[in-house]
Design a protein around this motif. Sequence first.
Motif, PDB file in Angstrom:
ATOM      1  N   ARG A 691     -22.644  -2.837 -13.553  1.00 38.60           N
ATOM      2  CA  ARG A 691     -23.622  -3.277 -14.505  1.00 38.60           C
ATOM      3  C   ARG A 691     -25.127  -3.788 -13.326  1.00 38.60           C
ATOM      4  NH1 ARG A 691     -19.879  -6.238 -17.691  1.00 38.60           N
ATOM      5  NH2 ARG A 691     -20.002  -8.264 -16.338  1.00 38.60           N
ATOM      6  N   ASP A 695     -28.762  -1.998 -13.522  1.00 39.94           N
ATOM      7  CA  ASP A 695     -29.793  -2.756 -13.682  1.00 39.94           C
ATOM      8  C   ASP A 695     -31.050  -2.400 -12.447  1.00 39.94           C
ATOM      9  OD1 ASP A 695     -29.276  -3.977 -16.151  1.00 39.94           O
ATOM     10  OD2 ASP A 695     -28.774  -5.850 -15.150  1.00 39.94           O
ATOM     11  N   ARG A 711     -26.822  -1.253 -19.883  1.00 41.27           N
ATOM     12  CA  ARG A 711     -25.873  -2.132 -19.400  1.00 41.27           C
ATOM     13  C   ARG A 711     -24.628  -2.243 -20.248  1.00 41.27           C
ATOM     14  NH1 ARG A 711     -28.215  -6.829 -19.733  1.00 41.27           N
ATOM     15  NH2 ARG A 711     -29.673  -6.204 -18.400  1.00 41.27           N
ATOM     16  N   SER A 715     -20.897  -1.039 -19.353  1.00 45.46           N
ATOM     17  CA  SER A 715     -19.642  -2.039 -19.279  1.00 45.46           C
ATOM     18  C   SER A 715     -18.451  -1.338 -19.973  1.00 45.46           C
ATOM     19  CB  SER A 715     -20.265  -3.162 -19.699  1.00 45.46           C
ATOM     20  OG  SER A 715     -19.240  -4.145 -19.586  1.00 45.46           O
TER      21      SER A 715
END
Length: 796
Positions: A691, A695, A711, A715
Amino acid sequence: MDSGVPRQRAVSGRIPLAVVVVGDDGRISYWSAGARRLFGHDREEAVGAAADDLLPVAGALPGAYDDDVLAPDHPTAGRALCARTGGGPDADREPGSLDVLWWAYPLVGPGSERLLVLAADAARVGGARDAYERLVPGFALHTEFPDAAGLAERLPDILPRMGPATAGRIVSQVLELGYPVLEISRQERVAVTPDWGVPRYVERRRRLEAASGAHGGPGGPPVATDPADAPDLEHAAVRERLEFLNEVSGRIGSSLDLSGTIREVTSAAVPRFADFAGTHLRAQILAGEGFPEGPPDVTTVWHRVWVEHNDEPGRWDDTVPVGEAIAFPERTPFFQCMVTGEPVLIPRVGDELADRVSAQFEKRDLRPLIRGRSLLIVPLKARRVVLGFMVLLRRPEREPFTDMDRATGAELAARAGLVLDNARMYTYQENVAETLQDSMLPQVAPRTAGCDVATRYLPGTALGRVGGDWFDTIKLPGSRTALVVGDVMGHGLNSAAMMGQLRTAVQTMAVLDLSPAHLLRGLDDLAHRLGEHYLATCLYAVYDPVAGEVLISSAGHVPPVLVRADSGRGELIDVPSGAPIGVGGVPFGTVRVAVSPGDRLVLCTDGLVEVRGEDIGTGLAALCESAAHPAASMDEACDTIIRALAVSTSERGGGRKDDIALLLARLNGIPEDDAVTWRLEPEAPQVRRARRLVDGQLDRWGLGELADTTRLLVSELVTNAVRHAGGRLVELRLVRADTLLCEVSDGDHTLPVLRGADEEDETGRGLWLVSRMAKAWGTSRNGTGKVVWFEQQLPR
């Protein structure tokens, strides 16, 4: 009528006929029982004998069965005195001179029969032999006889051994050319001769002669015509009518183009038969919707497809414009014709009728156009269904339409209806074939990840729209694109159906991410299972814009051309050719070619480069040269190749015979800064790291507004990959191209399945979220495991 000559005994409308068929070798191939009774020769003696030796009337027709002597669309009639042998059923008749009336029909078609001769004994119609000059055999079109259908039924009965195909062909030609009638000059007419309306024709001749100055000059007194001349005038009227119809038949139907045929039919009537002609067709015919069902009614929409007239220009344009769609009101002669399917004749349109007809139409005044004119409306029919109708008008100063003109118009419409139906069927079949072909060819996206694509498909000009050539582009994991071109051997619907099956198979196997060689091997195995007639060539290439390479395998297909961006030159790629799909037992090889951004890859079928009688290397060299030509766009580059090769092929080979499929791909590549890959350990803490990595990269690309969704989805996929990786590394890749692509790879070959999850379930929601929140997603196997990917739309 009294002509000073003793009247003959009554004439029967039926007389026995002798039927003889002569082949293209000049020998008799058929000899009827009537011929045996008339001429005295048995069938065994006649069949196979030379017609010049055995058939008495052959001497009056020297070489009649020769195509150079007797035109295939003109029957011939005559009369002859000939010898007759003794014997036969009429043994009581003495051998000697026989007065014979004969009619000869040229036969055309695939068979060997070239001449049909019908003969009759002139004595059967009465009169002394020295008066035979008074008997004149002739021909009349079958449509004027009420028992025309009876003739069609009877003729096969007197040709019992000809076989149904040959007898039917002869019947159709006899009915088309006209069948025999007898005219007994001045004194009598045979009962089967129709009434042509002699008084009207006599009056017409009087007017013409008065106008031309004959017998008293212009404006002189009416010319007296002896009633004994009526049959001669009648014969001239019939001949004039037949000449007109024969001329029209030769003019219409020169092509199968529907619009061209309509113009031919309409223009044929003006000015010889009418001063105005307008043709209307059902809207569904022009729309290519097939043969109409049922009779028309007030809701039926008609299109005025063509108008021809000899009035001053523009007079008809506003009131009856070409291209107008209209439904005809019930209380009009137009509606009467289209509903009954019968001609409507109005000798003169008076004021009352003009007012009534014009009142049925809104916002148009037909009165100035139809008042005082003679009106004839004839239906255009095929298979007893009205396809359209033709409106015919004559000016007031011209002789009105008569019953004879109605018959002529009906015959014109009957022939035109058949021609229009043939053109309609051809147009409909073309539309069906075009729809089928277009439905099987993919709608290729002009841009995929790192690749711009343009395509062209040209059907073989002599073979119609349907063929077995195809092209395709298939999106693969890892931002890769599969480029496919194939060619099923043969043409027509069968080849198109095979093409559809093979194309679907390629798409299905491509998403399994098979290597090019393995995919062609699977396609070859499938072709064997489908049948022994499945033969095709295929070129399968996989472009990887990140690695900058193309993997290519071929199954007997034309090699591709690569145009290098740096040099601008085109070169053939040496690909192991393999054998065509369907041959079996031959391995397929793969070549790996490094490419640079801006390079162009050209894939095509052999119809573009192959010319009969010419080495294919010549066409391939021309392809390399034309592909390297600079172009402002991909579409322009395709057009340049087509113009250079397709037109040149037609000029060198006398017309292109094969289909052409062309696929041009510009390999733009993906810059290194637009793709990033991370390797993650198969441990739960790596999900948090994934994650963070996503980002950071989205922030560097300026795509922060996609971070939350990306994200969350990353995940879910990394969590599943860690759980099922089996101890192997998990790979995470982000690619910024036309979309934001995210791929997660692991070592497990089991593909995940989208399924619903209950409220109590703790798992099963990952793919559900991906399917709901991503623009697109998918999964496939690779060499080490599987790949699950999703895409998101980039912000504008």
